[in-house]
Design an enzyme around this catalytic site. Structure first.
Site, short mmCIF file in Angstrom:
data_model
loop_
_atom_site.label_atom_id
_atom_site.label_comp_id
_atom_site.label_asym_id
_atom_site.label_seq_id
_atom_site.Cartn_x
_atom_site.Cartn_y
_atom_site.Cartn_z
N GLN C 198 6.93 25.29 -116.41
CA GLN C 198 6.27 24.15 -115.52
C GLN C 198 5.31 23.23 -116.39
O GLN C 198 4.22 23.59 -116.63
CB GLN C 198 5.45 24.57 -114.20
CG GLN C 198 6.52 25.43 -113.31
CD GLN C 198 7.51 24.59 -112.49
OE1 GLN C 198 7.26 23.85 -111.92
NE2 GLN C 198 8.82 24.76 -113.07
N GLY C 239 3.81 20.97 -103.27
CA GLY C 239 4.79 21.45 -104.42
C GLY C 239 4.90 20.71 -105.69
O GLY C 239 4.29 19.57 -105.61
N HIS C 240 5.63 20.91 -106.63
CA HIS C 240 5.55 20.52 -107.92
C HIS C 240 6.14 19.15 -107.62
O HIS C 240 7.17 19.02 -107.00
CB HIS C 240 6.09 21.24 -108.93
CG HIS C 240 7.68 21.71 -108.68
ND1 HIS C 240 8.30 22.58 -109.70
CD2 HIS C 240 8.39 21.85 -107.43
CE1 HIS C 240 9.39 22.90 -109.03
NE2 HIS C 240 9.46 22.44 -108.05
N ASN C 241 5.68 17.94 -108.39
CA ASN C 241 6.29 16.67 -108.34
C ASN C 241 6.21 15.98 -106.99
O ASN C 241 6.96 14.94 -106.98
CB ASN C 241 7.46 16.75 -109.08
CG ASN C 241 7.52 17.24 -110.38
OD1 ASN C 241 8.05 18.51 -110.38
ND2 ASN C 241 7.22 16.60 -111.23
N SER C 259 9.15 17.88 -104.94
CA SER C 259 9.48 16.29 -105.24
C SER C 259 9.64 15.43 -104.08
O SER C 259 10.15 14.31 -104.26
CB SER C 259 10.96 16.32 -105.90
OG SER C 259 10.87 17.08 -107.07
#
Lengths: 329, 329, 329
Positions: C198, C239-241, C259
């Protein structure tokens, strides 16, 4: 080396009826299926009688109904699980650290710390905090200014008490618990938010247990209150000005929105969501994953949510529900 | 300065088919839409072909089907995402801290710490703990007495291992993770609760990743078990005596009640709630926000929950459901 | 001793219309029902008029419609809650610690720390971190290498910033918050998982508040973004992004999968689950415990979930739903 206790001694001490040899000794608790010699097990639910019938425990705690199925010594009690809880505490005692302050702890000179308390390594106790008799403040805990911890309470590790919160006696708080962070209060102002100061505190009664990473917010004006004997599992969120009545138990991941009042002796399942400003009666049971969006006025058991089915069936059920609605338009 | 790798070198090293100039070099990963010269990107889902067609990456990892749409150098692999994962580790290596113990760490003299391990600042390692070869214990971590950390594992920061828990090799635990807090066990006693000592532990296998603020409780009698290769996201709650089978992956905020056994290679979505004492087969997929209240005996995909609709439609659907029931009374 | 303010002074300072004696003084905020002499209260919702009519506060903030029902001095404003927020900050000011570095803090010599900042006890500031003017880094915080904290921000206690994350000005982060842990990314490889590095970061704007034990993951390639003025309650998972648009407020326990892009000025209830890769429009309201599994393109209010009913009725509703489906097969 674990201490041993004779069945006769346990029977006398805990008010149990013994069927078996009083001189037999046990030294640790065990599950029915894995018990070996020296092990004490219990049967709390007749569903598991088959495991009872093949156990190799030295003795089993059972109720009168199941006793006939016990192939080994039986210690009989109307609530075998309760008797088990008490005896397990005897067989597996927890050791308290000796009184003292670890040299790495950062302790304000204005904090009041009982001589019998233990302050663990790398913990912080700020100005005017009060730490009662025989309290354990474990490693990495932070007790902010003016917070109070009642006698015999244990902050296991990395617990965080914000300024001014109060904790009763014999409480146990697990790692990562945060008590007294700001409630979520913001006033709208032309498309942005103005923070509403959270000037209340948190008052926690006696004999309360708080699980790992659980968060209890301070009140907006009045206090957030957790009454005596409440048991909170891990990762529970308690919003500002919530009141949780005495002896209520709440399972993990449940969230309670601000100003909701939960009665006494309730049992709340895991991952339940409570809307704000509700009143929940005493002796209410809510099953796991329910959405409580209205007050509950009568004792009883409440539920919501659709249990899991195969994904392709679920898609059809969802389509049905949408059509049902469409027909009404 | 990041190291550069030629496409030819990458093709040989990772078993890729190269369509393009082997001497071209890449030095970092990038998304298709933001990549610039020197960037390596990937296409894992044909849905994003349009982004592929306009990318300015130096090279893109694609499968054979999408290759024709790649306007730049293509590195072809049946699973571009897997190849990406491996190459990204090469282009963006993580650096391990040098062996040693930070002088601010509080380390028991009875702890066993490998000479190649790194113990970070303001961490605590208690009596009889065992820290394996090349382990990193980051800042603010607490490893309580008798806990064991296998070789090459990383506790990033503020991780809390309770007494006696064991961790395998090559594990990675993120900030705020708590392993081994007491399970939620209380026996009812005339309107209040008696704590049931939680005398089991937690055993975690090799290659397990545990996300930030995730909590895994110790067993009541036997141990809670997380098998090899399990990946747990953030804020997951694992109750006492749960078993999670090898290579199962679980997304954030999911809660698993006590004694539930989850099979191997399962994929569990986020915010799923599992009731206790269930058995979930191997190779089960559960979509996000599902309520799993019964055992699942067959592999496959399972779901529950009503997706969001406009609030006024939702109110009508809820009214319908209530009426449906009323008609049956 | 708390400072007192006259009603006349408050009226001038905050643009309020005063009905009452300008020389009357208030010194603290209070709820309508518990206020005593010297207390300032507010009425934000006409539903609580009965409490207004019996209040013993010295003055009450009301709107023009409710003013006639106020039995004591009235400070009139179109948004009494907003006026309350501002005055409460005046009556209950928070004190910033004096500039300085606590001797127990572990601070890298390569960190850039403003002379006006305060670094609390047992905190860690790693290499190349940047701490802006008048920043407070509370006890037990960890600011990893290269992380940046903008001017006037407060990390209350035990906050964890991973390497490279950036925080704007005037942010407030509560205990246990984790910003920048790895996103949940693994590529399948023949029945096991390969970690996807990541390599993105987290960028947080100005005036952002982040609640206790909330986690915000770093991006997989690009960054995770939280825009200006966003307010996040406790135990939220980002969460990521993910991108969260400016001035959006999200209540506790909500989870946002990777995302997903949430618009500006949204209001998201507690325990809402968002699937990944969705787009949510500006000005969307989602009520608590909803499951958002598809993008939302129009502003408005959205809901899902079945509210709690008595468990025996719930069982019948679930059976109905299953039958509905059966009829269609």
């Amino acid at each position: 080396v674990q201490e041993e206790f004779s069945l006769g001694e346990l029977a006398v001490r805990f008010g149990l009826t013994l069927r078996g040899e009083p001189g037999l000794k046990v030294r640790s608790v065990a599950t029915l299926s894995r018990a070996e010699s020296g092990g004490l097990s219990f049967l709390a639910n007749s569903r598991y009688r088959r495991q009872l019938e093949s156990t190799r425990a030295t003795a089993v705690l059972v109720n009168a109904e199941d006793e006939a199925h016990c192939p080994v010594a039986a210690l009989i009690h109307p609530s075998p699980y309760l008797a088990y809880a008490r005896i397990a505490s005897l067989l597996h005692p927890t050791s308290s650290p000796a009184p003292g302050k670890h040299p790495s702890a950062v302790i304000s000179s204005s904090a009041h710390i009982a001589a019998s308390a233990n302050i663990g390594p790398l913990s912080v106790v700020e100005d005017d905090a009060e730490i009662g008799d025989r309290v354990t403040i474990g490693p990495g805990c932070i007790v902010q200014h003016g917070a109070r911890v009642g006698a015999d309470s244990v902050l296991v590790s990395r617990v965080n008490l914000y300024p001014g919160v109060t904790l009763g006696q014999r409480c146990m708080l697990h790692a990562g618990a945060v008590v007294g962070a700001d409630g979520f209060g913001f006033a709208p102002d032309a498309g942005s938010w103005v923070k509403v100061p959270q000037v209340g505190s948190v008052r926690i009664g006696d004999d309360v247990e708080i699980g790992a990473n659980t968060t209890i917010d301070r009140g907006a004006i009045d206090d957030t209150v957790v009454e005596n004997g409440v048991k909170l599992d891990n990762q529970i969120q308690v919003g500002h000005n919530v009141v949780i009545g005495a002896h209520t138990a709440i399972a993990a991941c449940t969230g309670i929105s601000g100003s909701t009042v939960i009665g006494q002796r309730c049992m709340i399942g895991g991952m339940v969501g409570f809307a704000g400003h509700l009143t929940i009666a005493d002796d209410v049971v809510v099953t796991g994953c329910s959405l409580v969006s209205a007050s509950i006025k009568k004792p009883g058991s409440y539920s919501s949510g659709m249990p899991t089915v195969e994904t392709r069936l679920w898609r059809r059920m969802v389509a049905h529900l949408r059509r049902l609605d469409g027909q009404e338009k």
